[in-house]
Structure formats: C-alpha cells, structure tokens
Design a protein around this motif. Structure first.
Motif, PDB file in Angstrom:
ATOM      1  N   PHE A 104       0.795  -0.962  -0.096  1.00 52.63           N
ATOM      2  CA  PHE A 104       0.044  -0.031   0.093  1.00 52.63           C
ATOM      3  C   PHE A 104       0.773   1.143   0.009  1.00 52.63           C
ATOM      4  O   PHE A 104       1.986   1.392   0.725  1.00 52.63           O
ATOM      5  CB  PHE A 104      -0.699   0.111   1.032  1.00 52.63           C
ATOM      6  N   THR A 105       0.597   2.327  -0.797  1.00 54.12           N
ATOM      7  CA  THR A 105       0.864   3.631  -0.795  1.00 54.12           C
ATOM      8  C   THR A 105      -0.192   4.682  -0.922  1.00 54.12           C
ATOM      9  O   THR A 105      -1.116   3.954  -1.485  1.00 54.12           O
ATOM     10  CB  THR A 105       1.849   4.072  -2.005  1.00 54.12           C
ATOM     11  N   ASP A 106      -0.004   5.618  -0.470  1.00 55.92           N
ATOM     12  CA  ASP A 106      -1.152   6.897  -0.386  1.00 55.92           C
ATOM     13  C   ASP A 106      -1.368   7.269  -1.664  1.00 55.92           C
ATOM     14  O   ASP A 106      -2.260   8.141  -1.912  1.00 55.92           O
ATOM     15  CB  ASP A 106      -0.787   7.719   0.795  1.00 55.92           C
ATOM     16  N   ALA A 107      -0.427   7.003  -2.699  1.00 55.67           N
ATOM     17  CA  ALA A 107      -0.463   7.554  -4.076  1.00 55.67           C
ATOM     18  C   ALA A 107       0.154   6.591  -4.992  1.00 55.67           C
ATOM     19  O   ALA A 107       1.089   5.754  -4.570  1.00 55.67           O
ATOM     20  CB  ALA A 107       0.102   8.996  -4.133  1.00 55.67           C
ATOM     21  N   PHE A 108      -0.096   6.602  -6.293  1.00 54.86           N
ATOM     22  CA  PHE A 108       0.379   5.516  -7.260  1.00 54.86           C
ATOM     23  C   PHE A 108       0.246   6.485  -8.699  1.00 54.86           C
ATOM     24  O   PHE A 108      -0.535   7.249  -8.900  1.00 54.86           O
ATOM     25  CB  PHE A 108      -0.209   4.389  -7.325  1.00 54.86           C
TER      26      PHE A 108
ATOM     27  N   TRP B  77       5.308  13.882  -1.067  1.00 56.19           N
ATOM     28  CA  TRP B  77       6.736  13.401  -0.241  1.00 56.19           C
ATOM     29  C   TRP B  77       7.106  14.427   1.010  1.00 56.19           C
ATOM     30  O   TRP B  77       7.449  13.834   2.097  1.00 56.19           O
ATOM     31  CB  TRP B  77       7.882  13.684  -1.261  1.00 56.19           C
ATOM     32  N   GLN B  78       6.806  15.625   0.794  1.00 52.61           N
ATOM     33  CA  GLN B  78       7.027  16.554   1.966  1.00 52.61           C
ATOM     34  C   GLN B  78       6.090  16.051   3.157  1.00 52.61           C
ATOM     35  O   GLN B  78       6.495  16.273   4.465  1.00 52.61           O
ATOM     36  CB  GLN B  78       6.648  18.070   1.483  1.00 52.61           C
ATOM     37  N   HIS B  79       4.953  15.672   3.056  1.00 57.69           N
ATOM     38  CA  HIS B  79       4.061  15.343   4.259  1.00 57.69           C
ATOM     39  C   HIS B  79       4.335  13.595   4.443  1.00 57.69           C
ATOM     40  O   HIS B  79       3.763  13.222   5.246  1.00 57.69           O
ATOM     41  CB  HIS B  79       2.649  15.374   3.782  1.00 57.69           C
ATOM     42  N   GLY B  80       5.394  13.184   3.942  1.00 54.80           N
ATOM     43  CA  GLY B  80       5.838  11.982   4.396  1.00 54.80           C
ATOM     44  C   GLY B  80       4.761  10.854   3.625  1.00 54.80           C
ATOM     45  O   GLY B  80       5.208   9.480   4.196  1.00 54.80           O
ATOM     46  N   PHE B  81       4.273  11.098   2.666  1.00 53.39           N
ATOM     47  CA  PHE B  81       3.558  10.013   2.072  1.00 53.39           C
ATOM     48  C   PHE B  81       4.315   9.561   0.912  1.00 53.39           C
ATOM     49  O   PHE B  81       5.250   9.870   0.118  1.00 53.39           O
ATOM     50  CB  PHE B  81       2.374  10.557   1.192  1.00 53.39           C
ATOM     51  N   LYS B  82       4.203   7.912   0.654  1.00 53.19           N
ATOM     52  CA  LYS B  82       4.972   7.350  -0.321  1.00 53.19           C
ATOM     53  C   LYS B  82       4.094   7.155  -2.027  1.00 53.19           C
ATOM     54  O   LYS B  82       2.758   7.036  -1.715  1.00 53.19           O
ATOM     55  CB  LYS B  82       5.403   6.121   0.257  1.00 53.19           C
ATOM     56  N   THR B  83       4.961   7.099  -3.019  1.00 49.55           N
ATOM     57  CA  THR B  83       4.309   6.817  -4.078  1.00 49.55           C
ATOM     58  C   THR B  83       4.731   5.444  -4.660  1.00 49.55           C
ATOM     59  O   THR B  83       6.073   5.146  -4.324  1.00 49.55           O
ATOM     60  CB  THR B  83       4.615   8.026  -4.937  1.00 49.55           C
ATOM     61  N   GLN B  84       4.320   4.895  -5.601  1.00 48.82           N
ATOM     62  CA  GLN B  84       4.626   3.824  -6.529  1.00 48.82           C
ATOM     63  C   GLN B  84       4.297   4.014  -7.836  1.00 48.82           C
ATOM     64  O   GLN B  84       3.121   4.371  -8.060  1.00 48.82           O
ATOM     65  CB  GLN B  84       4.387   2.359  -5.812  1.00 48.82           C
ATOM     66  N   LEU B  85       5.005   3.098  -8.803  1.00 44.85           N
ATOM     67  CA  LEU B  85       4.568   2.878 -10.094  1.00 44.85           C
ATOM     68  C   LEU B  85       3.799   1.400  -9.928  1.00 44.85           C
ATOM     69  O   LEU B  85       4.441   0.444  -9.509  1.00 44.85           O
ATOM     70  CB  LEU B  85       5.718   2.947 -10.895  1.00 44.85           C
ATOM     71  N   ILE B  86       2.647   1.423 -10.659  1.00 43.12           N
ATOM     72  CA  ILE B  86       2.072  -0.025 -10.858  1.00 43.12           C
ATOM     73  C   ILE B  86       2.085  -0.140 -12.251  1.00 43.12           C
ATOM     74  O   ILE B  86       1.220   0.356 -12.896  1.00 43.12           O
ATOM     75  CB  ILE B  86       0.451   0.234  -9.999  1.00 43.12           C
TER      76      ILE B  86
END
Length: 315
Positions: A111-115, A191-200
């Motif tokens: 899980f990431t908060d953005a993708f 990213w500044q707020h500590g959320f992670k992103t990923q490529l699906i």
C-alpha cells in the motif's frame, strides 16, 4: 484498509473521448463497487448526454461547474467523492479491462497513499498518436520516467493516470492552482508530508495524447516552461538532465552551421541518434511509418520542451 475507489475524470469539450473511456470502465473485470465522477469544467460541448448512456452500467455522477482548470476540477471531484481512494484519469484515455483489478491487487500487496501508472498506444490509434506515445515514453527520449520501472527512482505520478488516498488529499489539499505540471507539484508535496508513491506497471492506460504536431509542440513547450518554476519552488528536485532538451536544440543549430562550413561531424552524431530512434521505434511498434514519424515527434518534443525551458529560465 478496505479500498473503496472513486474515479475522478475532469472533462472540457471532449464528449467523444468520455464515451470511449466510460465504455472501457463498463467492461472492467473488477467485481467490487466503485463510483465514477465526471466533472464538466465549463464546457460548451457538454457530455451529459453521453454520461446518461452509462447510468445503468456504472455508478456514475455528473457535475457541471464554471471553467477553472483541470486541477481545480479534480479537487472538486475528490471533495464530492464517497470513496477512500481516488483514481484520477484524463478524459483522453482508455482502460484495459484489468485496470482496476491491477490497482487493487498491488495496493493490497504494497500500500502507498499515491500511485501512478504507465501509458501505452492502442492499436486503434493514428500513426501520429503512436509516434507521440513512443517519444513520450521511450528510454531514448525521456529516460523512461513515465513508466519504465527499471528507469526510475522514486516514481512521480502523472495526472492522466494516478491515484491518491483520501487521507493524502485532505493533508495536501490536492492540486495547486498551477495550470501545467500541477501533478508533479502535488507529488513533491506528498513526499514533504511523508506519503509514499509507487509505479503500478500493470495499471497502464491507452493515452491518446495530442492529435497534431502543433498541439504536441505546444504541450511540450508548456512542460518546459514549468520545469524552472518547479526547480525554484523545490530546489532539491533540480537536475542537470532537465537541461538536456535545451542543449540538444542548441547543439542541433550549431551542427547545421558547422555543416554549412564543411564540418559534418556533429551532424553525424545527431543522425546516428535519430537512426537509433527509428530502429527502437520500429522494434517496439513493428511499423515503418510509425518509426519514421517517431523521428519527427522526438524532434518536436525536444524543440518544444527545450525552448520552453530556456524561455522560462532566462525570463
């Protein structure tokens, strides 16, 4: 966390595109409930009649608002949505039938908060659209930053195909008022707020993009103009590679000058590069015409982005 998807689609004067996108959404192999929100951004060519066609096939809601840009329309949609995870799509994409399943499966695994997801060229696209897709996604042109997993570090989602959790949206307040590169700006704030992103990788879309070279040039010019502003706003994000298109076009102009005076060496380097573009596009698309047009679209892309970058950097 149980994922409840809300799909947010801003649209401006593109009813035919919305029809194709909604048809692809109606054919998903996804067996859970999801909602679709169409945000009409002050269009003169409304798509409400098109949306009505899919009322029985999709859980769909239609909103009309005054024109304020795609970013604001996406924020409007996320504010109205009932889900806890928002999927944002451009109106000029078509989804493969496994798209939603691919997103859900990957988010359940990691899980990431953005993708973000890649884009591809559908077999029905024109030669120009296929060539533009090649130029925008190839390792030889953009380094593969728009969806080649082995070519990226921390992935920066793009708004034509991205997702963001409700928690992350509320924390960041979504898209800024920027008209260009607002998706990259949102990524930096995530990213500044500590959320992670990923490529699906499996969550790709068929992205139609622009339908003329002039439109493509204008789009890349705006991309180039936005980059120095982002570099100034987020200094740690600045990279020397962002200068490459500008250096490319300056070098090309110099090569023409040298060629006139009998020094072809630099022009031969450019010729070799465009030969690589032709061969790589031919290998990927299996079409001689697309491979040839890919040379033109790559040149257009570099000139558009490079000139836009220089203009913004020097003013």
């Amino acid at each position: 966390m149980k994922l409840n998807f809300s799909i947010i689609i801003p649209v401006y004067n593109r009813p035919n595109e919305i029809d194709e996108l909604l048809e692809s959404l109606s054919k998903q192999d996804f067996h859970e409930d999801f909602e679709v929100l169409i945000i009409e951004d002050g269009s003169s060519e409304k798509c409400d009649v098109v949306v009505e066609k899919y009322q029985e096939d999709l859980n769909i809601r239609y909103f009309f608002k005054e024109n304020s840009g795609a970013g604001n329309s996406r924020n409007f949609g996320m504010q109205e949505a009932f889900g806890n995870y928002f999927i944002i799509l451009d109106s000029d994409v078509i989804l493969p039938n496994h798209y939603l399943s691919a997103v859900k499966n990957q988010l359940e695994i990691s899980f990431t908060d953005a993708f973000g997801g890649p884009d591809a060229a559908h077999k029905s696209f024109t030669l120009l659209q296929k060539a533009i897709n090649y130029s925008m996604t190839s390792l030889l042109t953009t380094g593969g930053i728009r969806g080649k997993k082995n070519a990226v570090g921390t992935f920066q989602p793009r708004s034509f195909n991205m997702g963001i959790s409700k928690i992350a949206f509320e924390k960041t307040q979504g898209f800024s008022a920027m008209k260009i590169a607002e998706d990259i700006d949102l990524t930096f704030r995530l990213w500044q707020h500590g959320f992670k992103t990923q490529l699906i990788e499996a969550a790709f879309v068929y992205h139609k993009r622009r339908t003329s070279l002039q439109q493509f040039f204008n789009q890349t010019f705006q991309f180039g103009k936005a980059r120095p502003f982002l570099n100034q706003k987020y200094p740690k994000s600045a990279k020397l590679t962002y200068w490459f298109p500008s250096i490319f076009i300056i070098g090309f102009d110099i090569s023409i000058f040298l060629l006139i005076f009998g020094f072809p060496e630099l022009m031969l380097i450019y010729a070799f590069y465009f030969l690589l573009i032709f061969l790589d596009s031919l290998f990927q698309n299996k079409n001689l015409k697309v491979a040839f047009v890919s040379i033109i679209t790559t040149f257009t892309q570099f000139y558009g982005y490079g000139l836009g970058f220089l203009k913004s950097q020097l003013t």
